[in-house]
Structures are given as C-alpha cells and as structure tokens.
Design a protein around this motif. Structure first.
Motif, PDB file in Angstrom:
ATOM      1  N   PRO A 186       0.815  -1.229   0.000  1.00 34.39           N
ATOM      2  CA  PRO A 186       0.000   0.000   0.000  1.00 34.39           C
ATOM      3  C   PRO A 186       0.846   1.276   0.000  1.00 34.39           C
ATOM      4  CG  PRO A 186      -0.958  -1.589   1.489  1.00 34.39           C
ATOM      5  CD  PRO A 186       0.348  -2.173   1.024  1.00 34.39           C
ATOM      6  N   ASP A 187       1.988   1.264   0.682  1.00 35.73           N
ATOM      7  CA  ASP A 187       2.852   2.446   0.679  1.00 35.73           C
ATOM      8  C   ASP A 187       3.406   2.726  -0.713  1.00 35.73           C
ATOM      9  OD1 ASP A 187       2.492   2.949   3.361  1.00 35.73           O
ATOM     10  OD2 ASP A 187       4.287   1.828   3.984  1.00 35.73           O
ATOM     11  N   GLN A 188       3.816   1.678  -1.409  1.00 36.28           N
ATOM     12  CA  GLN A 188       4.322   1.851  -2.772  1.00 36.28           C
ATOM     13  C   GLN A 188       3.218   2.362  -3.690  1.00 36.28           C
ATOM     14  OE1 GLN A 188       5.680  -2.196  -3.255  1.00 36.28           O
ATOM     15  NE2 GLN A 188       7.830  -1.561  -3.177  1.00 36.28           N
ATOM     16  N   LEU A 189       2.010   1.839  -3.506  1.00 35.31           N
ATOM     17  CA  LEU A 189       0.876   2.290  -4.323  1.00 35.31           C
ATOM     18  C   LEU A 189       0.553   3.755  -4.044  1.00 35.31           C
ATOM     19  CD1 LEU A 189      -1.479  -0.812  -4.097  1.00 35.31           C
ATOM     20  CD2 LEU A 189      -0.233  -0.027  -6.103  1.00 35.31           C
ATOM     21  N   SER A 190       0.648   4.156  -2.791  1.00 31.47           N
ATOM     22  CA  SER A 190       0.391   5.556  -2.451  1.00 31.47           C
ATOM     23  C   SER A 190       1.425   6.470  -3.088  1.00 31.47           C
ATOM     24  CB  SER A 190       0.409   5.736  -0.938  1.00 31.47           C
ATOM     25  OG  SER A 190      -0.652   5.038  -0.351  1.00 31.47           O
ATOM     26  N   ASP A 191       2.681   6.038  -3.091  1.00 33.81           N
ATOM     27  CA  ASP A 191       3.735   6.830  -3.734  1.00 33.81           C
ATOM     28  C   ASP A 191       3.486   6.955  -5.232  1.00 33.81           C
ATOM     29  OD1 ASP A 191       4.989   7.154  -1.305  1.00 33.81           O
ATOM     30  OD2 ASP A 191       6.473   5.563  -1.649  1.00 33.81           O
ATOM     31  N   GLU A 192       3.096   5.853  -5.851  1.00 30.96           N
ATOM     32  CA  GLU A 192       2.801   5.850  -7.282  1.00 30.96           C
ATOM     33  C   GLU A 192       1.600   6.750  -7.581  1.00 30.96           C
ATOM     34  OE1 GLU A 192       3.391   4.754 -11.263  1.00 30.96           O
ATOM     35  OE2 GLU A 192       4.654   4.346  -9.531  1.00 30.96           O
ATOM     36  N   LEU A 193       0.612   6.708  -6.719  1.00 30.14           N
ATOM     37  CA  LEU A 193      -0.584   7.546  -6.886  1.00 30.14           C
ATOM     38  C   LEU A 193      -0.210   9.025  -6.808  1.00 30.14           C
ATOM     39  CD1 LEU A 193      -3.679   7.542  -7.199  1.00 30.14           C
ATOM     40  CD2 LEU A 193      -3.816   7.539  -4.707  1.00 30.14           C
TER      41      LEU A 193
END
Length: 65
Positions: free
Chosen positions: A12-19
């Motif tokens: 989820p942290d990686q996805l938030s960064d990508e978002l």
C-alpha cells in the motif's frame, strides 16, 4: 500504462507513492493543455485510468485488512 498484475504485487505504501506521482503528472498535463504546450494528448486519459486503477487497489487492500 501500468499493468494490474504489477500493481497488485506492490505494498500500500508503494501504491500511495505511485498515486502521488501520477497526480503530479496529471496536474502538469492539465497545465500543459491549458497553455497549449501539450504534445501527447493521449497521456491524459492513460494517467486518469492509472490513477483509478491504483485507487481501486488501495481500497481493496484496505478492505481486506
């Protein structure tokens, strides 16, 4: 365009960064469109769809917890 299988393997942290990165790109693309400097007009819809994909995955991962 981001593949959904690649996104599912991220935390989820990686996805938030990508978002966050995609939202910044979307802002820049909107700014380019407003000033008439846009070259890759198709990128606007690609970024919008990628943002939707990541948002959906984040929602799924939060619901699964």
């Amino acid at each position: 365009m981001t593949k959904i299988a690649d996104l599912r393997s991220q935390t989820p942290d990686q996805l938030s960064d990508e978002l966050l990165k995609l939202k910044k790109e979307q802002f820049n693309l909107r700014f380019q469109a407003a000033t008439g400097q846009m070259e890759k007009t198709h990128r606007v819809s690609e970024v919008r769809k990628d943002i939707a994909r990541i948002s959906t995955l984040l929602r799924e991962k939060r619901a699964a917890v």
